[in-house]
Design a protein around this motif. Structure first.
Motif, PDB file in Angstrom:
ATOM      1  N   SER A   1       0.831  -1.204   0.000  1.00  0.00           N
ATOM      2  CA  SER A   1       0.000   0.000   0.000  1.00  0.00           C
ATOM      3  C   SER A   1       0.864   1.253   0.000  1.00  0.00           C
ATOM      4  O   SER A   1       2.044   1.219   0.361  1.00  0.00           O
ATOM      5  CB  SER A   1      -0.914   0.012   1.224  1.00  0.00           C
ATOM      6  OG  SER A   1      -1.746  -1.130   1.245  1.00  0.00           O
ATOM      7  N   LEU A   2       0.260   2.349  -0.405  1.00  0.00           N
ATOM      8  CA  LEU A   2       0.949   3.625  -0.334  1.00  0.00           C
ATOM      9  C   LEU A   2       1.241   3.968   1.120  1.00  0.00           C
ATOM     10  O   LEU A   2       0.418   3.718   1.994  1.00  0.00           O
ATOM     11  CB  LEU A   2       0.090   4.735  -0.954  1.00  0.00           C
ATOM     12  CG  LEU A   2      -0.116   4.681  -2.464  1.00  0.00           C
ATOM     13  CD1 LEU A   2      -1.158   5.714  -2.882  1.00  0.00           C
ATOM     14  CD2 LEU A   2       1.201   4.935  -3.195  1.00  0.00           C
TER      15      LEU A   2
ATOM     16  N   SER B   1       0.047  -0.832  -4.726  1.00  0.00           N
ATOM     17  CA  SER B   1      -1.298  -1.300  -5.055  1.00  0.00           C
ATOM     18  C   SER B   1      -2.289  -0.803  -4.007  1.00  0.00           C
ATOM     19  O   SER B   1      -1.934  -0.073  -3.085  1.00  0.00           O
ATOM     20  CB  SER B   1      -1.311  -2.831  -5.152  1.00  0.00           C
ATOM     21  OG  SER B   1      -0.883  -3.403  -3.925  1.00  0.00           O
TER      22      SER B   1
ATOM     23  N   THR C   1      -6.043   1.102  -2.884  1.00  0.00           N
ATOM     24  CA  THR C   1      -6.783   2.302  -3.263  1.00  0.00           C
ATOM     25  C   THR C   1      -6.083   3.566  -2.777  1.00  0.00           C
ATOM     26  O   THR C   1      -5.125   3.513  -2.012  1.00  0.00           O
ATOM     27  CB  THR C   1      -8.203   2.255  -2.683  1.00  0.00           C
ATOM     28  OG1 THR C   1      -8.127   2.397  -1.254  1.00  0.00           O
ATOM     29  CG2 THR C   1      -8.894   0.941  -3.028  1.00  0.00           C
ATOM     30  N   LEU C   2      -6.621   4.688  -3.207  1.00  0.00           N
ATOM     31  CA  LEU C   2      -6.105   5.990  -2.794  1.00  0.00           C
ATOM     32  C   LEU C   2      -6.744   6.476  -1.497  1.00  0.00           C
ATOM     33  O   LEU C   2      -6.286   7.468  -0.924  1.00  0.00           O
ATOM     34  CB  LEU C   2      -6.370   7.033  -3.891  1.00  0.00           C
ATOM     35  CG  LEU C   2      -5.637   6.829  -5.219  1.00  0.00           C
ATOM     36  CD1 LEU C   2      -6.179   7.799  -6.268  1.00  0.00           C
ATOM     37  CD2 LEU C   2      -4.141   7.024  -5.052  1.00  0.00           C
TER      38      LEU C   2
ATOM     39  N   ASN D   1       1.688   2.907 -11.383  1.00  0.00           N
ATOM     40  CA  ASN D   1       1.660   1.908 -10.326  1.00  0.00           C
ATOM     41  C   ASN D   1       0.496   0.959 -10.584  1.00  0.00           C
ATOM     42  O   ASN D   1       0.024   0.861 -11.731  1.00  0.00           O
ATOM     43  CB  ASN D   1       1.531   2.596  -8.958  1.00  0.00           C
ATOM     44  CG  ASN D   1       2.861   3.106  -8.436  1.00  0.00           C
ATOM     45  OD1 ASN D   1       3.731   2.336  -8.058  1.00  0.00           O
ATOM     46  ND2 ASN D   1       3.028   4.429  -8.433  1.00  0.00           N
TER      47      ASN D   1
ATOM     48  N   LEU E   1      -2.418   1.053  -8.675  1.00  0.00           N
ATOM     49  CA  LEU E   1      -3.476   1.591  -7.825  1.00  0.00           C
ATOM     50  C   LEU E   1      -4.828   1.412  -8.494  1.00  0.00           C
ATOM     51  O   LEU E   1      -4.957   1.507  -9.719  1.00  0.00           O
ATOM     52  CB  LEU E   1      -3.211   3.071  -7.547  1.00  0.00           C
ATOM     53  CG  LEU E   1      -1.860   3.366  -6.880  1.00  0.00           C
ATOM     54  CD1 LEU E   1      -1.593   4.854  -6.845  1.00  0.00           C
ATOM     55  CD2 LEU E   1      -1.830   2.779  -5.466  1.00  0.00           C
TER      56      LEU E   1
ATOM     57  N   ASN F   1      -2.539   3.900 -14.057  1.00  0.00           N
ATOM     58  CA  ASN F   1      -2.975   3.043 -12.963  1.00  0.00           C
ATOM     59  C   ASN F   1      -4.245   2.318 -13.395  1.00  0.00           C
ATOM     60  O   ASN F   1      -4.530   2.225 -14.599  1.00  0.00           O
ATOM     61  CB  ASN F   1      -3.199   3.873 -11.694  1.00  0.00           C
ATOM     62  CG  ASN F   1      -1.895   4.184 -10.967  1.00  0.00           C
ATOM     63  OD1 ASN F   1      -1.296   3.316 -10.355  1.00  0.00           O
ATOM     64  ND2 ASN F   1      -1.449   5.439 -11.053  1.00  0.00           N
TER      65      ASN F   1
END
Length: 755
Positions: free
Chosen positions: A350-351, A369, A371-372, A394, A396, A418
Motif C-alpha cells: 500500500s501507499l 497497489s 486504493t487511494l 503503479n 493503484l 494506474n
C-alpha cells in the motif's frame, strides 16, 4: 553614504565621499557620471544595477585620485567591455563585474597585484584562460563562473605559484568549457574553503590529493566526465567538509561497511554514481546534520533499512529514485516542507502515510497497489503542505476519493497509468491551486464535470486513454485560459470541436486524436497565439519535475519541463472530421508537428502550407484530399516525417531536397509522379495509374460499400430490438455507444469517399 546627504552635497564636498552607493540609479540608463571625477577621496563605489552602457567614460577623467579606490562594484551595469580606466586603480582590492555582457579580459587586469576579490561571473568571456592568473599575487576569491572560457584545468591550478595558491580561499570555475584532468598537486591550496568545478568537461580520476584540503567546506565537481574509483582515502583530512556535490559523473564510491567519515555533511549529492557495495551506505547514520541526500540512479538495491525511517526526520530533501529498492515503504517522518523522491524503484504494498509537512512526493513507476482512500483520507484534520504528488505508473485501483479536497495546496497531481475507475470526483474542483493534472491511461469514464472549470490555473490537462464521453465542453476555452497542454486523446468524445477552444491563446499542444469528433475544423485556429509566435515568447513550465507525454512522428515521447516549453503540436487524427483544411492552419507558423490523418477531409492542401517553416512532421494520410501537392511545401526545410498517402492527390511532387529524400511510402495511394516515386511524369501523358488503396484492401469499394451499409443497418436494427433493454445499464450504454460510433465512422467514410 549617510541618507542625510544628497548628490549635490557630495559634489560640493568632495572630501566627504569615501563611500558612494548609487542605489538610486538602479535599473536606470545613466548618460554621464563625470561628476564623480571630483570626488578626490573616493574609496568605495557601488553602481550595481545602473545601466552604464553609455556612461563608462567617467573612468577616463583625471581629476580623481584612482589610486585611492579599493572597492568597485559594477554588477549588472550593461557593460560590453571592462572600462580601461580601471587599470589606473592600482590599489584596487575588490572588483565586481558580474552580470554584464563583457566578452574579453584585457591583459592589464592581471597587473592589479593588490586584487583580493575578482568576480567576473555571468558574462560572455571566451577564449583560453590566461596563465597570467598567477600574477594576481594577492588573490583570495576568484569567480569566473557562467562564461565560455576554454583551457586545461590542471594548467589553471598550476598557474598559481606556491605563494598565491596558499592564500586562495574561494575558486569558482563553474559552467565553462574547461577540459583535461585534475592535477594531483593540490596540497599547496591549504586555505581553500570553496571549490566549484562543476558543469565543465573535466575528465579522468579524482586525485587523492583532494583529501589533503583540510580547510575545504564546499566542494562541487558535478556534471563533468570524471571516471574511476573514489575511496575513503579521498576524504582523509576533509574534517570541515559541509557540502559535497558530485552529480552526473561516472565515479564509483568504495567504502568499508564500518567506515566513519571525518566530516559532518549537510548536503550529499551523488547522482549517477555507482556505490560499492550496492546498498545505502551505513556511514550515513553518522551524518547527524544532513539536510540533503541525493542518490538517484546509483544502482542501490535491497530494502530501505530501518534506521532511515528515523533518520528522515532531519532531511529536507531525499532522492533515491531510479534504483532497485524493493519492499514496502513505511511512514516518513519529515522536516517541514520536505521533498521526497522515491520513484522508479520496485516498491510494493500500500501507499505509505506521509507527514503533513511533506511538500513534494514522488512514488511513481513502482508496484504500489490498493486504493487511494487510505493515502488521502487519513488524518484529514491536519493541514497539508503537499503541493507536488506523482503516483503514476503503479497498480493503484478504485476511485479517486472525495477527501482529496482537503489537500488544498496541491498544484501538481499525476495519477496516470494506474487502474483507477469512476468519474472525475467533485473534490478536484476544490483544488484551486492546481496547475498540472495527469489522469491518462486509467479506466475513468463519464462526461467532463463542470466543477473542473474552477481549476482556473490549470496549465497541463491530460485525460488521454480513458473512457470519457460526451461533447468537449465550451468552458474549457473560457475558464481554463492558462492551458498550455490539452490532451483528450483516445476517449469517446463526439460532436464538433468547440470554437471556444481557440480562446486558449497559450495552448502549445492540442491532442484530440482517436475520438469520434465530427464536423469541420474550426476556422479560428489563428487565435492560438502560442502557435504563431516564437517559443522564446511563450510562458515557461514552472515545475522542474513536470513533464507530458506527446505523440509526434508516430511515436510517444515524454517531454521534460525544458523541452515541453518548446513543443508545439496539433493532432486531430482518427476522427470523423470533414470539409476542407482551413487556410488559417498555415498561420500557425511555429507548429512542429501536425497530424490530421484518418479523417474525412476533402479539398486541396492549403497553398500557403510552406509558411509553416518549423514543421518537422506532417501527416495528412487517409483522407479525401485532391488536387496537386502545394508547391510551397518545398520550403519546409525542417520536414523529416511526411505522410500524404491514400488520398486523391495528382500531378508532380514538388522538387526540394526534403521531399525527394523521403520514402516512397509517403506518397503511395495517390496519382502522383516524379521522385522519389518511380513513376516518370513525362511518360504518363498527364495521367497516373491508380494504386490499390490498402485502407480498404483493394476491393470494389462501391459494391462493398453498399453491401456493408445494408448489412450494418440490418444488424443495428436487430441488435437494438434484442438488447435495447440492457442499454438502461450505464456500462452497457458506454460500450454500445462506442460500438455504434465505430461502425458509423467506417460506413460514413465509405459513402463519402465513393458518392
Amino acid at each position: 553614504m549617510s541618507s542625510s546627504f544628497t548628490l549635490l552635497d557630495i559634489c560640493l564636498s568632495p572630501r566627504l565621499s569615501v563611500v558612494l552607493d548609487l542605489g538610486d540609479y538602479s535599473e536606470r540608463e545613466v548618460e554621464s557620471l563625470q561628476w564623480i571625477s571630483g570626488l578626490s577621496q573616493l574609496q568605495h563605489l557601488d553602481m550595481s544595477g545602473a545601466n552604464l552602457s553609455k556612461a563608462s567614460d567617467w573612468l577616463r577623467v583625471t581629476n580623481t585620485r584612482p589610486s585611492l579606490v579599493e572597492n568597485l562594484h559594477m554588477s549588472g551595469c550593461g557593460l560590453y567591455h571592462i572600462p580601461g580606466g580601471i587599470a589606473n586603480m592600482t590599489n584596487l582590492k575588490f572588483l565586481y563585474l558580474d552580470l554584464n555582457s563583457i566578452s574579453s579580459i584585457p591583459k592589464w587586469l592581471y597587473r592589479l597585484s593588490h586584487l583580493q576579490s575578482l568576480i567576473l561571473s555571468f558574462n560572455f568571456f571566451h577564449g583560453e584562460i590566461s596563465s597570467s592568473l598567477g600574477n594576481l599575487t594577492s588573490i583570495v576569491n576568484l569567480d569566473i563562473s557562467w562564461n565560455y572560457l576554454n583551457g586545461s584545468v590542471s594548467e589553471i591550478f598550476e598557474s598559481f605559484s606556491r605563494r598565491t595558491s596558499g592564500q586562495i580561499e574561494s575558486l569558482n570555475l563553474f559552467g565553462n568549457n574547461l577540459s583535461g584532468q585534475l592535477t594531483d598537486k593540490l596540497d599547496n591550496f591549504e586555505k581553500l574553503r570553496d571549490l566549484d568545478l562543476s558543469n565543465n568537461s573535466i575528465s579522468g580520476p579524482l586525485p587523492p590529493s583532494f583529501g589533503n584540503l583540510s580547510c575545504l567546506e564546499y566542494l562541487s565537481i558535478g556534471d563533468n566526465n570524471l571516471t574511476g574509483v573514489v575511496s575513503q582515502l579521498h576524504f582523509t583530512n576533509l574534517t570541515r567538509l559541509v557540502e559535497f556535490d558530485a552529480r552526473g559523473n561516472s565515479l564509483t564510491l568504495e567504502t568499508t561497511p564500518h567506515w566513519l567519515p571525518p566530516f559532518q555533511l549537510e548536503m550529499l549529492i551523488l547522482d549517477y554514481w555507482h556505490l560499492e557495495p550496492s546498498e545505502l551506505p551505513m556511514w550515513l547514520q553518522s551524518q547527524t546534520q544532513l539536510r540533503v541526500l541525493s542518490m538517484p540512479n546509483t544502482r542501490i538495491s535491497g530494502t530501505i533499512p530501518t534506521w532511515l525511517w528515523n533518520f528522515s526526520s532531519q532531511l529536507e530533501y531525499i532522492d533515491l529514485s531510479e534504483n532497485k529498492l524493493y519492499g514496502e515503504v513505511r511512514i516518513f517522518r519529515s522536516s517541514p516542507f520536505s521533498e521526497i523522491f522515491l520513484g522508479s524503484n520496485q516498491f510494493n504494498g500500500s501507499l505509505p502515510l506521509v507527514s503533513s509537512t511533506v511538500g513534494l512526493l514522488d512514488l511513481s513507476n513502482s508496484s504500489f497497489s490498493g486504493t487511494l482512500f487510505h493515502f488521502f483520507c487519513n488524518n484529514n484534520s491536519e493541514p497539508k503542505a503537499l503541493s507536488f504528488l506523482h503516483l503514476g505508473n503503479n497498480l493503484l485501483s478504485g476511485k479517486i476519493p472525495e477527501c482529496l479536497r482537503n489537500w488544498k495546496k496541491l498544484s501538481a497531481v499525476n495519477l496516470d497509468s494506474n487502474n483507477l475507475i469512476g468519474n472525475i470526483p467533485r473534490s478536484l474542483g476544490y483544488l484551486h491551486s492546481l496547475q498540472y493534472l495527469h489522469l491518462r491511461k486509467n479506466h475513468l469514464h463519464g462526461e467532463l464535470p463542470p466543477y473542473l472549470k474552477k481549476c482556473t490555473y490549470l496549465t497541463i490537462l491530460d485525460l488521454s486513454y480513458n473512457k470519457f464521453l460526451g461533447k468537449i465542453p465550451m468552458w474549457i476555452g473560457t475558464s481554463l485560459s492558462n492551458l498550455r497542454v490539452l490532451s483528450l486523446r483516445s476517449n469517446q468524445f463526439h460532436g464538433h470541436i468547440p470554437y471556444k477552444l481557440c480562446d486558449l491563446t497559450y495552448l502549445q499542444i492540442l491532442d484530440l486524436a482517436h475520438n469520434n469528433l465530427s464536423g469541420r475544423m474550426p476556422r479560428c485556429l489563428h487565435n492560438f497565439t502560442a502557435m504563431t509566435i516564437s517559443s522564446e515568447n511563450t510562458l515557461p513550465i514552472d515545475s522542474l519535475r513536470e513533464n507530458a507525454n506527446v505523440v509526434t512522428k508516430g511515436r510517444e515521447v515524454k517531454y521534460g519541463s525544458s523541452l515541453l516549453s518548446l513543443a508545439i503540436i496539433l493532432d486531430l487524427s482518427d476522427n470523423i472530421i470533414s470539409g476542407e483544411i482551413p487556410e488559417e492552419l498555415s498561420s500557425l507558423i511555429c507548429l512542429q508537428s501536425v497530424n490530421l490523418s484518418y479523417n474525412l477531409l476533402s479539398g486541396r492542401i492549403p497553398p500557403k502550407i510552406g509558411d509553416m517553416r518549423r514543421l518537422e512532421s506532417l501527416d495528412l494520410s487517409r483522407n479525401q484530399l485532391c488536387g496537386q501537392i502545394a508547391p510551397s511545401m518545398s520550403r519546409l526545410t525542417f520536414l523529416s516525417a511526411l505522410n500524404l498517402s491514400y488520398n486523391n492527390l495528382t500531378g508532380e511532387i514538388p522538387k526540394s531536397t526534403q521531399l525527394q529524400s523521403l520514402d516512397q511510402s509517403s506518397f503511395i495511394g495517390n496519382k502522383l509522379c516524379g521522385p522519389p516515386l518511380e513513376v516518370n511524369c513525362s511518360n504518363t501523358n498527364g495521367t497516373v495509374p491508380p494504386v490499390a488503396d490498402q485502407k480498404h484492401g483493394g476491393s470494389d469499394l462501391l459494391e462493398d460499400g453498399w453491401f456493408y451499409l445494408s448489412l450494418g443497418l440490418g444488424f443495428l436494427f436487430g441488435f437494438w430490438s434484442v438488447l435495447g433493454s440492457l442499454l438502461l445499464n450505464l456500462p452497457w450504454s458506454i460500450v454500445f455507444n462506442r460500438f455504434l460510433n465505430s461502425i458509423v465512422k467506417k460506413l460514413y467514410g465509405v459513402i463519402v469517399e465513393h458518392f
